[in-house]
Design a protein around this motif. Structure first.
Motif, PDB file in Angstrom:
ATOM      1  N   GLN A 117      -2.681   7.554 -11.254  1.00  0.00           N
ATOM      2  CA  GLN A 117      -1.357   7.480 -10.654  1.00  0.00           C
ATOM      3  C   GLN A 117      -0.373   8.218 -11.556  1.00  0.00           C
ATOM      4  OE1 GLN A 117      -0.325   3.548  -9.555  1.00  0.00           O
ATOM      5  NE2 GLN A 117       1.748   4.067  -8.931  1.00  0.00           N
ATOM      6  N   LYS A 173      -0.406   6.500  -5.241  1.00  0.00           N
ATOM      7  CA  LYS A 173      -1.281   5.343  -5.281  1.00  0.00           C
ATOM      8  C   LYS A 173      -2.728   5.797  -5.234  1.00  0.00           C
ATOM      9  CE  LYS A 173      -2.043   0.850  -3.207  1.00  0.00           C
ATOM     10  NZ  LYS A 173      -1.719  -0.068  -2.130  1.00  0.00           N
ATOM     11  N   VAL A 174      -3.584   5.125  -6.010  1.00  0.00           N
ATOM     12  CA  VAL A 174      -5.020   5.397  -6.018  1.00  0.00           C
ATOM     13  C   VAL A 174      -5.695   4.294  -5.216  1.00  0.00           C
ATOM     14  CG1 VAL A 174      -7.070   5.651  -7.468  1.00  0.00           C
ATOM     15  CG2 VAL A 174      -4.850   6.462  -8.295  1.00  0.00           C
ATOM     16  N   TYR A 175      -6.407   4.673  -4.147  1.00  0.00           N
ATOM     17  CA  TYR A 175      -7.080   3.691  -3.298  1.00  0.00           C
ATOM     18  C   TYR A 175      -8.529   3.477  -3.703  1.00  0.00           C
ATOM     19  CZ  TYR A 175      -3.080   3.972  -0.225  1.00  0.00           C
ATOM     20  OH  TYR A 175      -1.811   3.927   0.274  1.00  0.00           O
ATOM     21  N   GLY A 176      -9.082   4.353  -4.499  1.00  0.00           N
ATOM     22  CA  GLY A 176     -10.480   4.235  -4.909  1.00  0.00           C
ATOM     23  C   GLY A 176     -11.372   5.103  -4.042  1.00  0.00           C
ATOM     24  N   SER A 182      -9.823   8.504  -2.798  1.00  0.00           N
ATOM     25  CA  SER A 182      -8.745   8.517  -1.820  1.00  0.00           C
ATOM     26  C   SER A 182      -7.413   8.255  -2.521  1.00  0.00           C
ATOM     27  CB  SER A 182      -9.016   7.445  -0.768  1.00  0.00           C
ATOM     28  OG  SER A 182      -8.007   7.459   0.196  1.00  0.00           O
ATOM     29  N   TYR A 183      -6.420   9.101  -2.207  1.00  0.00           N
ATOM     30  CA  TYR A 183      -5.130   9.031  -2.889  1.00  0.00           C
ATOM     31  C   TYR A 183      -4.006   9.198  -1.881  1.00  0.00           C
ATOM     32  CZ  TYR A 183      -8.140  10.071  -6.854  1.00  0.00           C
ATOM     33  OH  TYR A 183      -9.137  10.042  -7.785  1.00  0.00           O
ATOM     34  N   SER A 184      -2.863   8.557  -2.163  1.00  0.00           N
ATOM     35  CA  SER A 184      -1.659   8.855  -1.390  1.00  0.00           C
ATOM     36  C   SER A 184      -0.732   9.650  -2.311  1.00  0.00           C
ATOM     37  CB  SER A 184      -0.995   7.582  -0.869  1.00  0.00           C
ATOM     38  OG  SER A 184      -0.274   6.938  -1.873  1.00  0.00           O
ATOM     39  N   THR A 238      -3.357   9.714   3.612  1.00  0.00           N
ATOM     40  CA  THR A 238      -4.089   9.664   2.352  1.00  0.00           C
ATOM     41  C   THR A 238      -4.906  10.943   2.247  1.00  0.00           C
ATOM     42  OG1 THR A 238      -5.929   8.517   3.404  1.00  0.00           O
ATOM     43  CG2 THR A 238      -4.252   7.151   2.355  1.00  0.00           C
ATOM     44  N   ASN A 255      -8.220  13.027   0.285  1.00  0.00           N
ATOM     45  CA  ASN A 255      -9.469  12.936  -0.446  1.00  0.00           C
ATOM     46  C   ASN A 255      -9.416  13.859  -1.653  1.00  0.00           C
ATOM     47  OD1 ASN A 255     -12.328  13.550  -1.168  1.00  0.00           O
ATOM     48  ND2 ASN A 255     -12.695  12.112   0.495  1.00  0.00           N
TER      49      ASN A 255
END
Length: 142
Positions: A79, A111-114, A117-119, A131, A133
């Motif tokens: 982040q 934000k890191v979704y794991g 995947s990122y926003s 989001t 990839n």
């Protein structure tokens, strides 16, 4: 694999119609009693042949997997990192053709979704709606 799919499925080699109509060694020396015994022996060991081929196939897949994974470098972003976003052909400005930019940005990871995947958000702080990839992002060096 050392065996044909037909042999793995049915336990013996296939005969093409030309072999039957024109005659071949298998047709000329056909003996019903010997053929039945040989066929029974082939059917008895077909499961072993299938198991051996399955093990050989898994070993080959493992070797291919290891060779591929040796070249893969895992990337992770945190982040706050600055990244560039890949432009798909749909988003490229019309009229620029092949000379249009392939990357746009920089953007900040909001934000890191794991699992890659990122926003994202712009540098001004406005959040981007989707989001993204990690395959569509690359680190931006200032």
């Amino acid at each position: 694999m050392n065996e044909t799919p037909f042999k793995l499925a049915f336990g013996s080699d296939a005969m093409i119609p030309v072999e039957i109509s024109q005659g071949s060694i298998r047709i000329n020396y056909f003996n019903d009693v010997v053929n039945n015994e040989t066929r029974q022996a082939e059917l008895d060991i077909i499961e072993e042949v299938r198991d051996e081929e399955k093990i050989r196939n898994e070993a080959i897949q493992q070797m291919i997997r290891n060779k591929y994974n040796k070249r893969v470098r895992p990337r992770t972003l945190q982040q706050g990192d600055l990244v560039l976003r890949r432009l798909e052909d749909v988003r490229k400005p019309p009229g620029q053709g092949k000379l249009a930019a392939n990357w746009e940005g920089p953007f900040r990871i909001a934000k890191v979704y794991g699992r890659g995947s990122y926003s994202l958000q712009s540098l001004e702080g406005a959040d981007l709606p989707n989001t993204w990839n990690i395959s569509s992002l690359r680190l931006y060096y200032t």
